[in-house]
Design a protein around this motif. Structure first.
Motif, PDB file in Angstrom:
ATOM      1  N   LEU A  14       5.520  -8.314  -3.503  1.00 37.41           N
ATOM      2  CA  LEU A  14       4.701  -9.047  -4.182  1.00 37.41           C
ATOM      3  C   LEU A  14       3.224  -8.456  -4.586  1.00 37.41           C
ATOM      4  O   LEU A  14       2.685  -8.344  -5.585  1.00 37.41           O
ATOM      5  CB  LEU A  14       4.133 -10.390  -3.394  1.00 37.41           C
ATOM      6  CG  LEU A  14       5.253 -11.475  -3.323  1.00 37.41           C
ATOM      7  CD1 LEU A  14       5.092 -12.599  -2.351  1.00 37.41           C
ATOM      8  CD2 LEU A  14       5.541 -11.917  -4.618  1.00 37.41           C
ATOM      9  N   VAL A  15       2.775  -7.805  -3.453  1.00 33.46           N
ATOM     10  CA  VAL A  15       1.716  -6.510  -3.703  1.00 33.46           C
ATOM     11  C   VAL A  15       1.897  -5.779  -4.693  1.00 33.46           C
ATOM     12  O   VAL A  15       0.786  -5.591  -5.592  1.00 33.46           O
ATOM     13  CB  VAL A  15       1.516  -5.735  -2.203  1.00 33.46           C
ATOM     14  CG1 VAL A  15       0.249  -4.769  -2.334  1.00 33.46           C
ATOM     15  CG2 VAL A  15       1.159  -6.782  -1.276  1.00 33.46           C
ATOM     16  N   LYS A  16       3.064  -5.080  -4.851  1.00 29.49           N
ATOM     17  CA  LYS A  16       3.514  -4.147  -5.863  1.00 29.49           C
ATOM     18  C   LYS A  16       3.220  -4.645  -7.344  1.00 29.49           C
ATOM     19  O   LYS A  16       2.610  -4.101  -8.381  1.00 29.49           O
ATOM     20  CB  LYS A  16       4.643  -3.563  -5.745  1.00 29.49           C
ATOM     21  CG  LYS A  16       5.306  -2.405  -7.032  1.00 29.49           C
ATOM     22  CD  LYS A  16       6.551  -1.916  -6.946  1.00 29.49           C
ATOM     23  CE  LYS A  16       6.885  -1.221  -8.000  1.00 29.49           C
ATOM     24  NZ  LYS A  16       8.338  -0.851  -7.683  1.00 29.49           N
ATOM     25  N   GLU A  17       3.625  -5.890  -7.495  1.00 31.41           N
ATOM     26  CA  GLU A  17       3.475  -6.561  -8.620  1.00 31.41           C
ATOM     27  C   GLU A  17       2.171  -6.942  -9.005  1.00 31.41           C
ATOM     28  O   GLU A  17       1.879  -6.835 -10.527  1.00 31.41           O
ATOM     29  CB  GLU A  17       4.456  -8.082  -8.483  1.00 31.41           C
ATOM     30  CG  GLU A  17       4.553  -8.695  -9.923  1.00 31.41           C
ATOM     31  CD  GLU A  17       5.093 -10.194  -9.816  1.00 31.41           C
ATOM     32  OE1 GLU A  17       5.761 -10.794 -10.698  1.00 31.41           O
ATOM     33  OE2 GLU A  17       4.978 -10.611  -8.769  1.00 31.41           O
ATOM     34  N   TYR A  18       1.191  -7.293  -8.052  1.00 30.94           N
ATOM     35  CA  TYR A  18      -0.018  -7.471  -8.349  1.00 30.94           C
ATOM     36  C   TYR A  18      -0.875  -6.351  -8.813  1.00 30.94           C
ATOM     37  O   TYR A  18      -1.479  -6.483  -9.687  1.00 30.94           O
ATOM     38  CB  TYR A  18      -0.453  -8.325  -7.219  1.00 30.94           C
ATOM     39  CG  TYR A  18      -2.189  -8.679  -7.576  1.00 30.94           C
ATOM     40  CD1 TYR A  18      -2.771  -9.619  -8.294  1.00 30.94           C
ATOM     41  CD2 TYR A  18      -3.112  -7.762  -7.096  1.00 30.94           C
ATOM     42  CE1 TYR A  18      -3.825  -9.813  -8.473  1.00 30.94           C
ATOM     43  CE2 TYR A  18      -4.421  -7.960  -7.328  1.00 30.94           C
ATOM     44  CZ  TYR A  18      -4.727  -9.209  -7.898  1.00 30.94           C
ATOM     45  OH  TYR A  18      -6.129  -9.477  -8.421  1.00 30.94           O
ATOM     46  N   LEU A  19      -0.756  -4.976  -7.880  1.00 23.99           N
ATOM     47  CA  LEU A  19      -1.202  -3.974  -8.596  1.00 23.99           C
ATOM     48  C   LEU A  19      -0.709  -3.452  -9.849  1.00 23.99           C
ATOM     49  O   LEU A  19      -1.580  -3.020 -10.415  1.00 23.99           O
ATOM     50  CB  LEU A  19      -0.870  -3.061  -7.073  1.00 23.99           C
ATOM     51  CG  LEU A  19      -1.378  -3.055  -5.875  1.00 23.99           C
ATOM     52  CD1 LEU A  19      -0.975  -2.156  -4.829  1.00 23.99           C
ATOM     53  CD2 LEU A  19      -3.102  -3.007  -5.893  1.00 23.99           C
ATOM     54  N   ASP A  20       0.327  -3.659 -10.169  1.00 24.52           N
ATOM     55  CA  ASP A  20       0.720  -3.293 -11.592  1.00 24.52           C
ATOM     56  C   ASP A  20       0.104  -4.337 -12.543  1.00 24.52           C
ATOM     57  O   ASP A  20      -0.364  -3.918 -13.509  1.00 24.52           O
ATOM     58  CB  ASP A  20       2.313  -3.794 -11.600  1.00 24.52           C
ATOM     59  CG  ASP A  20       2.891  -2.949 -12.758  1.00 24.52           C
ATOM     60  OD1 ASP A  20       2.144  -1.984 -13.432  1.00 24.52           O
ATOM     61  OD2 ASP A  20       3.716  -3.422 -13.256  1.00 24.52           O
ATOM     62  N   PHE A  21      -0.136  -5.500 -12.366  1.00 27.57           N
ATOM     63  CA  PHE A  21      -0.667  -6.360 -13.327  1.00 27.57           C
ATOM     64  C   PHE A  21      -2.239  -6.316 -13.448  1.00 27.57           C
ATOM     65  O   PHE A  21      -2.893  -6.189 -14.237  1.00 27.57           O
ATOM     66  CB  PHE A  21      -0.524  -7.784 -12.575  1.00 27.57           C
ATOM     67  CG  PHE A  21      -1.400  -8.941 -13.366  1.00 27.57           C
ATOM     68  CD1 PHE A  21      -1.014  -9.524 -14.553  1.00 27.57           C
ATOM     69  CD2 PHE A  21      -2.431  -9.317 -12.763  1.00 27.57           C
ATOM     70  CE1 PHE A  21      -1.737 -10.443 -15.079  1.00 27.57           C
ATOM     71  CE2 PHE A  21      -3.092 -10.238 -13.149  1.00 27.57           C
ATOM     72  CZ  PHE A  21      -2.961 -10.825 -14.486  1.00 27.57           C
ATOM     73  N   ALA A  22      -2.757  -5.672 -12.240  1.00 26.40           N
ATOM     74  CA  ALA A  22      -4.319  -5.578 -12.247  1.00 26.40           C
ATOM     75  C   ALA A  22      -4.630  -4.092 -12.676  1.00 26.40           C
ATOM     76  O   ALA A  22      -5.790  -3.653 -12.913  1.00 26.40           O
ATOM     77  CB  ALA A  22      -4.791  -5.812 -10.944  1.00 26.40           C
ATOM     78  N   GLU A  23      -3.538  -3.459 -13.039  1.00 26.10           N
ATOM     79  CA  GLU A  23      -3.683  -1.808 -13.548  1.00 26.10           C
ATOM     80  C   GLU A  23      -4.364  -0.985 -12.494  1.00 26.10           C
ATOM     81  O   GLU A  23      -5.060  -0.189 -12.818  1.00 26.10           O
ATOM     82  CB  GLU A  23      -4.427  -1.930 -14.828  1.00 26.10           C
ATOM     83  CG  GLU A  23      -3.556  -2.697 -16.028  1.00 26.10           C
ATOM     84  CD  GLU A  23      -4.360  -2.616 -17.379  1.00 26.10           C
ATOM     85  OE1 GLU A  23      -5.325  -2.196 -17.142  1.00 26.10           O
ATOM     86  OE2 GLU A  23      -3.740  -2.987 -18.314  1.00 26.10           O
ATOM     87  N   PHE A  24      -3.971  -1.198 -11.250  1.00 27.86           N
ATOM     88  CA  PHE A  24      -4.459  -0.275 -10.197  1.00 27.86           C
ATOM     89  C   PHE A  24      -3.411   0.869 -10.066  1.00 27.86           C
ATOM     90  O   PHE A  24      -2.727   1.002  -9.362  1.00 27.86           O
ATOM     91  CB  PHE A  24      -4.538  -0.854  -8.874  1.00 27.86           C
ATOM     92  CG  PHE A  24      -5.780  -2.077  -8.645  1.00 27.86           C
ATOM     93  CD1 PHE A  24      -7.149  -1.423  -8.610  1.00 27.86           C
ATOM     94  CD2 PHE A  24      -5.464  -3.349  -8.954  1.00 27.86           C
ATOM     95  CE1 PHE A  24      -8.006  -2.235  -8.605  1.00 27.86           C
ATOM     96  CE2 PHE A  24      -6.500  -4.126  -8.839  1.00 27.86           C
ATOM     97  CZ  PHE A  24      -7.809  -3.713  -8.637  1.00 27.86           C
ATOM     98  N   GLU A  25      -3.501   1.687 -11.044  1.00 32.16           N
ATOM     99  CA  GLU A  25      -2.328   2.723 -11.227  1.00 32.16           C
ATOM    100  C   GLU A  25      -2.239   3.652  -9.956  1.00 32.16           C
ATOM    101  O   GLU A  25      -1.314   4.003  -9.606  1.00 32.16           O
ATOM    102  CB  GLU A  25      -2.292   3.601 -12.736  1.00 32.16           C
ATOM    103  CG  GLU A  25      -2.275   2.496 -13.987  1.00 32.16           C
ATOM    104  CD  GLU A  25      -2.775   3.306 -15.288  1.00 32.16           C
ATOM    105  OE1 GLU A  25      -2.851   4.516 -14.897  1.00 32.16           O
ATOM    106  OE2 GLU A  25      -2.652   2.692 -16.273  1.00 32.16           O
ATOM    107  N   ASP A  26      -3.545   4.332  -9.778  1.00 34.74           N
ATOM    108  CA  ASP A  26      -3.655   5.325  -8.693  1.00 34.74           C
ATOM    109  C   ASP A  26      -3.044   4.556  -7.403  1.00 34.74           C
ATOM    110  O   ASP A  26      -2.666   5.269  -6.669  1.00 34.74           O
ATOM    111  CB  ASP A  26      -4.868   5.937  -8.607  1.00 34.74           C
ATOM    112  CG  ASP A  26      -5.281   6.685  -9.874  1.00 34.74           C
ATOM    113  OD1 ASP A  26      -4.326   7.158 -10.481  1.00 34.74           O
ATOM    114  OD2 ASP A  26      -6.461   7.098 -10.377  1.00 34.74           O
ATOM    115  N   THR A  27      -3.850   3.554  -7.174  1.00 36.97           N
ATOM    116  CA  THR A  27      -3.507   2.734  -5.900  1.00 36.97           C
ATOM    117  C   THR A  27      -1.973   2.531  -5.883  1.00 36.97           C
ATOM    118  O   THR A  27      -1.525   2.432  -4.911  1.00 36.97           O
ATOM    119  CB  THR A  27      -4.309   1.409  -5.948  1.00 36.97           C
ATOM    120  OG1 THR A  27      -5.550   1.555  -6.106  1.00 36.97           O
ATOM    121  CG2 THR A  27      -4.064   0.687  -4.546  1.00 36.97           C
TER     122      THR A  27
END
Length: 627
Positions: A14-27
């Motif tokens: 779920l965390v990975k999916e949200y980071l991908d959605f929010a475009e936190f690429e480096d994170t």
């Protein structure tokens, strides 16, 4: 710890999916690398694809129900899967839903081979009518939709010019296309992460729960006030009974010493025991020369009333009636308005009266849904005083019944016309009284309360109440009752705050008026407006507490109790939570007020002599019977 480990893979996904959605690429790169180093597996969240698949199935089922005309299945799916926030707040969704209801209402007319099944067609039309009176009422102010509010009342919509476009071959396919585009927009395959969806759903759920609890609290407070009124009435009856009993015991003791009990004394005791409706005729109906007569009547008054078989009244030709009401002579209009009112007021309460009222409403007798310049409702502005008077009296009779108020309150058109008539009518006292009576009954409904306050009706009432001795008892009582109802609302109290000194002077003067029927309304208005700090300051400056304490010395127990509450409100330093704001649910009017209005309906006055000897009631039964 074991629970966390069991769901760790899904949580990390779920965390990975949200980071991908929010475009936190480096994170996201760092997060994925660290999970790999630590041997933490990342689950591939299948939530999005599952939701997409489910959405396609729902869309397909909705379109299939649209094509087959399955009204129940369609709207069950619609209400279940289209968010309530979109259905209630999005204008596009509201308009589409309105046309979808029309589609299902006329489906049989467009798709039946030959004559459609009457029972099923009536059921669909009834369903559409219910929608118009509830959710669809919000669009009644929109010009685009106004003609369709007459659809349930038109015998054959297929040949009516207002509905010609509905039966064109292109109308249904165009509506279907709009539906498919709307569903695609709502159910589009989005990348919205499940973590964000969970957060939104949880917040919305809490908000809805708080709203529901608040509504339950308001409803509980309303019921509490109703039960308090009933308790006070029962307590007053109890005290009256104890007083009568004590006097009768004294009389029995006096008879032992040879003192006779006079018929006049017995009559006075019976008058106090019987209900208000029987008191006036009691003296003529009880024979005190025959022992047991009074007790027999008293027992009979407590016995349950036997239901009588009451025949329904014959139907009328409403098309002809409405035509003559708009085009006939003033004399004919007055006769018809008289007869229509009598048909309602002299009918037996129950099924007979309900049938009469429903016939009036279903045939839109007063043209409340019409926009014609010569509709029946326009008779309120007739040049003839008599026609204006009988139109006002008919509207007041409608307003005395809950269903009648619901019919008249579909839009603010009737309210605006009544307000205009109230402010302009200075020739005919009876017309003004009936208009005022109707407005007071309207004030039980929250949207109409809001409109009256916005239109400045409080200022008109304060102005007319400055000289109460010039008013009839009816005008005085209904004016004060209407003022109290408007003062229960925050907007009404704030309006009073603009002229606080004048309002307080008028109400304090009314406290000492000889008409004691207005006292509860005056007390209620005072208690309500004193919840506003600026009004409290004004009241203290004018010595309101001393004025109120003068009435404590002279009033009865109930009056004293009410004034003590007002004084407590006057001396408070904050807003009290006990001031109950009036409610307006679709089917609820105050129960106690409802009983009073039914009685008001039954006390309708006789027609005045200037109309001659011919009875309008006879005219109805000879010229306007429907077959």
């Amino acid at each position: 710890m074991e629970d966390i480990l069991a769901h760790e893979s899904e949580l990390l996904g779920l965390v990975k999916e949200y980071l991908d959605f929010a475009e936190f690429e480096d994170t996201l790169k760092t997060f994925s690398k660290e999970c790999k180093i630590k041997g933490k597996p990342l689950s591939k969240t299948a939530g999005g694809s599952l939701r997409d698949s489910k959405s396609l199935i729902i869309q397909r089922d909705l379109v299939a129900a649209f094509d087959s005309g399955d009204q129940k299945v369609f709207f069950d799916l619609w209400e279940e899967h289209i968010p309530s926030s979109i259905r209630a707040g999005d204008s596009l969704a509201q308009k589409l839903e309105f046309y979808l209801h029309i589609h299902f209402a006329i489906y049989l007319l467009k798709h039946s081979m030959g004559r459609p099944d009457k029972e099923e067609l009536d059921e669909r039309i009834s369903y559409f009518k219910t929608y118009l009176e509830t959710k669809g009422a919000a669009l009644s102010q929109t010009t685009e939709f106004l003609p369709f509010y007459a659809l349930p009342f038109v015998p054959n919509p297929m040949v009516h010019p207002s509905f010609k476009e509905l039966f064109q071959d292109s109308w249904t396919p165009e509506l279907k296309l709009k539906l498919e585009k709307f569903l695609a927009l709502i159910f589009k395959a989005s990348n919205t992460p499940k973590l964000l969806t969970l957060y939104k759903e949880n917040g919305q759920s809490n908000k809805e729960m708080l709203q529901q609890l608040h509504q339950q609290l308001v409803e509980a407070e309303r019921r509490s006030m109703t039960y308090l009124k009933r308790y006070n009435k029962i307590q007053a009856d109890y005290h009256n009974l104890i007083g009568v009993t004590a006097e009768l015991v004294d009389s029995l003791e006096a008879t032992v010493s040879g003192k006779m009990i006079t018929p006049e004394y017995l009559q006075s005791v019976c008058v106090r025991l019987f209900s208000n409706q029987m008191r006036q005729s009691l003296a003529h109906s009880v024979d005190f020369t025959r022992p047991g007569t009074a007790s027999t009547m008293l027992r009979a008054s407590l016995a349950p009333a036997k239901l009588k078989d009451v025949p329904l009244l014959p139907s009328l030709d409403y098309e002809k009636l409405k035509k003559d009401l708009t085009l006939g002579s003033d004399r004919l209009k007055a006769f018809l308005l008289q007869a229509l009112r009598w048909r309602l007021t002299t009918s037996h309460p129950g099924e007979q009266r309900e049938t009469v009222l429903q016939a009036y409403i279903s045939n839109d007798l007063l043209d409340c849904h019409s926009h014609s310049q010569r509709g029946v409702l326009q008779l309120l502005h007739s040049r003839s005083e008599v026609v204006r008077q009988y139109m006002a009296r008919l509207i007041n009779a409608f307003a005395s019944l809950a269903e009648g108020r619901l019919y008249l309150a579909q839009s603010t058109k009737v309210l605006r016309m009544l307000e205009e008539r109230l402010k302009e009518e200075d020739k005919d006292i009876i017309t003004r009284e009936n208009v005022l009576g109707a407005l007071q009954k309207f004030s039980l409904r929250r949207p109409l309360q809001t409109a009256m306050i916005r239109d400045g009706l409080i200022f008109w009432l304060i102005d007319i109440l400055k000289d109460p001795d010039c008013l009839s008892d009816y005008t005085l009582e209904y004016s004060v009752a209407l003022l109290m109802n408007l003062c229960l609302r925050s907007a009404g109290k704030n309006m009073c705050a603009k002229v606080a000194g004048l309002v307080l002077k008028v109400l304090s003067d009314l406290l000492g008026h000889e008409n004691h029927e207005i006292q509860p309304y005056v007390n209620g208005a005072l208690y309500s407006i004193l919840s506003i700090p600026s009004i409290r300051e004004e009241a203290r400056a004018m010595g309101m507490e001393d004025i109120l304490r003068c009435f404590i010395k002279e009033g009865n127990a109930e009056m004293i109790r009410q004034i003590e509450f007002i004084i407590k409100q006057l001396n408070s330093e904050e807003l009290l939570d006990g001031v109950l704001e009036s409610d307006d649910d679709e089917d609820e009017d105050d129960e106690e007020d409802h009983d009073t209005m039914e009685a008001d309906l039954d006390k309708d006055e006789l027609i005045q002599p200037q109309l001659g000897e011919l009875s309008g009631e006879k005219l109805l039964t000879t010229e306007y019977l429907g077959f």
